[in-house]
Design a protein around this motif. Structure first.
Motif, PDB file in Angstrom:
ATOM      1  N   LEU A 103       0.830  -1.200   0.000  1.00 20.00           N
ATOM      2  CA  LEU A 103       0.000   0.000   0.000  1.00 20.00           C
ATOM      3  C   LEU A 103       0.869   1.257   0.000  1.00 20.00           C
ATOM      4  N   TYR A 104       0.325   2.313  -0.594  1.00 23.64           N
ATOM      5  CA  TYR A 104       1.009   3.604  -0.663  1.00 23.64           C
ATOM      6  C   TYR A 104       0.036   4.700  -0.268  1.00 23.64           C
ATOM      7  N   TYR A 105       0.562   5.770   0.310  1.00 19.97           N
ATOM      8  CA  TYR A 105      -0.239   6.950   0.627  1.00 19.97           C
ATOM      9  C   TYR A 105       0.513   8.157   0.106  1.00 19.97           C
ATOM     10  N   GLU A 106      -0.031   8.790  -0.909  1.00 18.68           N
ATOM     11  CA  GLU A 106       0.595   9.949  -1.548  1.00 18.68           C
ATOM     12  C   GLU A 106       2.046   9.664  -1.907  1.00 18.68           C
ATOM     13  N   GLY A 107       2.303   8.487  -2.446  1.00 17.53           N
ATOM     14  CA  GLY A 107       3.637   8.092  -2.888  1.00 17.53           C
ATOM     15  C   GLY A 107       4.513   7.453  -1.820  1.00 17.53           C
ATOM     16  N   ALA A 108       4.117   7.535  -0.545  1.00 22.66           N
ATOM     17  CA  ALA A 108       4.910   6.935   0.533  1.00 22.66           C
ATOM     18  C   ALA A 108       4.494   5.478   0.716  1.00 22.66           C
ATOM     19  N   LYS A 109       5.481   4.593   0.708  1.00 20.37           N
ATOM     20  CA  LYS A 109       5.215   3.153   0.843  1.00 20.37           C
ATOM     21  C   LYS A 109       4.972   2.794   2.301  1.00 20.37           C
TER      22      LYS A 109
END
Length: 112
Positions: free
Chosen positions: A29-35
């Motif tokens: 999963l990623y959030y705004e490009g952060a893994k």
């Protein structure tokens, strides 16, 4: 049953350790490009409980969360360390040994 009957806290519990497994997402999963590197479970202990162990899977990994009663289990850190050591031992028994890289033979390389 103790909670529904109103006897919770008035009698000794039937068990004091809870172990559960929560399947999580298998894809990263990623959030705004952060893994998202890992997910660790946090749980609760019912009245009279001593330990709750929850396993949470995520992206091919299995992570453990330990929640314990400080009075009953004063050294929870040891439990986490021993669990890690036991899992390392289990991995050595189950997984085949890693293949060693082959060394190149001296001599002709086939190049002109």
């Amino acid at each position: 049953l103790q909670l529904m009957s109103g006897l919770g806290g008035r009698m000794r519990p039937v068990f004091n350790v809870t172990i559960s497994n929560v399947p999580g997402p298998q894809e990263t999963l990623y959030y705004e490009g952060a893994k998202l590197e890992a997910m660790y479970p946090v749980s609760l202990i019912a009245h009279g409980g001593a330990l709750n162990i929850t396993c949470l899977s995520y992206a091919g990994a299995l992570n453990f969360g330990f929640t314990g009663c400080r009075d009953t289990l004063p050294s929870m850190q040891r439990l986490a360390v021993y669990t890690g050591e036991a899992l390392d031992d289990l991995e050595k028994l189950i997984l085949p040994p890693k293949a060693k890289p082959k060394k190149a033979k001296a001599g002709k390389t086939g190049k002109a």
